[in-house]
Design a protein around this motif. Sequence first.
Motif, PDB file in Angstrom:
ATOM      1  N   THR A  22      19.755  34.349  40.214  1.00  0.00           N
ATOM      2  CA  THR A  22      20.533  33.588  39.305  1.00  0.00           C
ATOM      3  C   THR A  22      21.614  33.183  40.100  1.00  0.00           C
ATOM      4  OG1 THR A  22      21.528  35.507  38.270  1.00  0.00           O
ATOM      5  CG2 THR A  22      19.718  34.416  37.132  1.00  0.00           C
ATOM      6  N   GLU A  23      21.995  33.320  41.352  1.00  0.00           N
ATOM      7  CA  GLU A  23      23.130  32.959  42.109  1.00  0.00           C
ATOM      8  C   GLU A  23      22.555  32.890  43.554  1.00  0.00           C
ATOM      9  OE1 GLU A  23      24.388  37.722  43.021  1.00  0.00           O
ATOM     10  OE2 GLU A  23      24.823  36.606  40.838  1.00  0.00           O
ATOM     11  N   ASP A  24      23.434  32.127  44.308  1.00  0.00           N
ATOM     12  CA  ASP A  24      23.044  31.939  45.787  1.00  0.00           C
ATOM     13  C   ASP A  24      24.579  32.418  46.823  1.00  0.00           C
ATOM     14  OD1 ASP A  24      21.501  30.807  47.893  1.00  0.00           O
ATOM     15  OD2 ASP A  24      23.027  29.068  48.023  1.00  0.00           O
ATOM     16  N   TYR A  25      24.260  32.651  47.798  1.00  0.00           N
ATOM     17  CA  TYR A  25      25.279  33.132  48.787  1.00  0.00           C
ATOM     18  C   TYR A  25      25.580  32.345  49.867  1.00  0.00           C
ATOM     19  CZ  TYR A  25      23.426  37.137  46.294  1.00  0.00           C
ATOM     20  OH  TYR A  25      23.095  38.086  45.317  1.00  0.00           O
ATOM     21  N   PRO A  67      20.929  42.730  48.321  1.00  0.00           N
ATOM     22  CA  PRO A  67      19.784  42.384  49.890  1.00  0.00           C
ATOM     23  C   PRO A  67      18.711  41.946  49.227  1.00  0.00           C
ATOM     24  CG  PRO A  67      21.270  44.749  49.834  1.00  0.00           C
ATOM     25  CD  PRO A  67      21.548  43.932  48.281  1.00  0.00           C
ATOM     26  N   GLU A  68      18.172  42.078  48.022  1.00  0.00           N
ATOM     27  CA  GLU A  68      16.980  41.824  47.819  1.00  0.00           C
ATOM     28  C   GLU A  68      16.806  40.151  47.564  1.00  0.00           C
ATOM     29  OE1 GLU A  68      18.615  43.333  43.903  1.00  0.00           O
ATOM     30  OE2 GLU A  68      18.463  44.103  45.930  1.00  0.00           O
ATOM     31  N   TRP A  69      18.054  39.592  47.370  1.00  0.00           N
ATOM     32  CA  TRP A  69      18.170  38.140  47.271  1.00  0.00           C
ATOM     33  C   TRP A  69      18.751  37.722  48.626  1.00  0.00           C
ATOM     34  CZ3 TRP A  69      20.713  37.807  41.776  1.00  0.00           C
ATOM     35  CH2 TRP A  69      19.868  38.031  40.845  1.00  0.00           C
ATOM     36  N   GLY A  70      18.489  38.115  49.507  1.00  0.00           N
ATOM     37  CA  GLY A  70      18.858  37.680  50.846  1.00  0.00           C
ATOM     38  C   GLY A  70      20.207  38.162  51.510  1.00  0.00           C
ATOM     39  N   ARG A  83      22.841  27.794  36.369  1.00  0.00           N
ATOM     40  CA  ARG A  83      21.686  28.072  35.369  1.00  0.00           C
ATOM     41  C   ARG A  83      21.163  26.765  34.761  1.00  0.00           C
ATOM     42  NH1 ARG A  83      24.546  29.528  29.338  1.00  0.00           N
ATOM     43  NH2 ARG A  83      25.450  27.606  29.069  1.00  0.00           N
ATOM     44  N   LYS A  84      20.027  26.836  34.201  1.00  0.00           N
ATOM     45  CA  LYS A  84      19.154  25.589  33.462  1.00  0.00           C
ATOM     46  C   LYS A  84      19.129  24.587  34.315  1.00  0.00           C
ATOM     47  CE  LYS A  84      20.607  24.483  29.181  1.00  0.00           C
ATOM     48  NZ  LYS A  84      21.351  23.810  28.204  1.00  0.00           N
ATOM     49  N   ILE A  85      17.770  24.270  34.879  1.00  0.00           N
ATOM     50  CA  ILE A  85      17.247  23.183  35.313  1.00  0.00           C
ATOM     51  C   ILE A  85      17.451  21.871  34.706  1.00  0.00           C
ATOM     52  CG2 ILE A  85      15.531  22.081  36.765  1.00  0.00           C
ATOM     53  CD1 ILE A  85      14.108  24.700  36.913  1.00  0.00           C
ATOM     54  N   TYR A  86      17.980  21.127  35.132  1.00  0.00           N
ATOM     55  CA  TYR A  86      18.244  19.706  34.519  1.00  0.00           C
ATOM     56  C   TYR A  86      17.199  18.563  35.027  1.00  0.00           C
ATOM     57  CZ  TYR A  86      22.592  20.752  32.246  1.00  0.00           C
ATOM     58  OH  TYR A  86      23.484  20.912  31.223  1.00  0.00           O
ATOM     59  N   ARG A  87      16.979  18.590  36.162  1.00  0.00           N
ATOM     60  CA  ARG A  87      16.273  17.645  36.841  1.00  0.00           C
ATOM     61  C   ARG A  87      15.521  18.178  38.069  1.00  0.00           C
ATOM     62  NH1 ARG A  87      19.048  12.273  38.572  1.00  0.00           N
ATOM     63  NH2 ARG A  87      20.004  13.912  39.843  1.00  0.00           N
ATOM     64  N   LYS A  88      14.323  17.573  38.400  1.00  0.00           N
ATOM     65  CA  LYS A  88      13.523  17.963  39.769  1.00  0.00           C
ATOM     66  C   LYS A  88      13.366  16.554  40.132  1.00  0.00           C
ATOM     67  CE  LYS A  88       9.140  19.414  41.506  1.00  0.00           C
ATOM     68  NZ  LYS A  88       7.845  19.698  41.402  1.00  0.00           N
ATOM     69  N   ASN A  89      13.429  16.447  41.668  1.00  0.00           N
ATOM     70  CA  ASN A  89      13.319  15.341  42.314  1.00  0.00           C
ATOM     71  C   ASN A  89      12.576  15.615  43.502  1.00  0.00           C
ATOM     72  OD1 ASN A  89      13.411  12.624  42.996  1.00  0.00           O
ATOM     73  ND2 ASN A  89      15.699  12.640  43.759  1.00  0.00           N
ATOM     74  N   ARG A  90      11.451  14.987  43.617  1.00  0.00           N
ATOM     75  CA  ARG A  90      10.622  15.205  44.834  1.00  0.00           C
ATOM     76  C   ARG A  90      10.602  13.789  45.811  1.00  0.00           C
ATOM     77  NH1 ARG A  90       6.525  19.080  45.545  1.00  0.00           N
ATOM     78  NH2 ARG A  90       5.097  18.477  47.449  1.00  0.00           N
TER      79      ARG A  90
END
Length: 118
Positions: A22-25, A67-70, A83-90
């Motif tokens: 749920t977070e990025d470093y 550590p398990e998240w990198g 949180r919560k995905i709004y949109r996916k763009n490929r």
Amino acid sequence: MRILYLPIRRKWLNMILDGTKTEDYRALNEYWEKRISHKSYEYVCLHNYRDKYLFEYKGWTRGKGRPEWGAEEWTYYYIVFFRKIYRKNRKNRKNRKNRKNRKNRENSDILTTTTTGG
């Protein structure tokens, strides 16, 4: 609408999409300090080579990551929460290739008409 763009590897992106992460470093350096700590955002766009995902931005802090998240042990990071995905763009690579080929054909037609027209 302000968006924070964060490149991310497929492994971590899959964990985020599964809901386990749920977070990025991000490293504690001048580059990320300018982008994270001095601005306010509404959304976070996580992207890798092919996909883009838009999330609701929940804030940031400085601290140690998991550590398990990198995260490396005993290392401090900017921790970005979302949180919560709004949109996916490929990205559609096929259309991009077709556009390049079309431009090359048009340019070659121009070159042949100007050289043979004299």
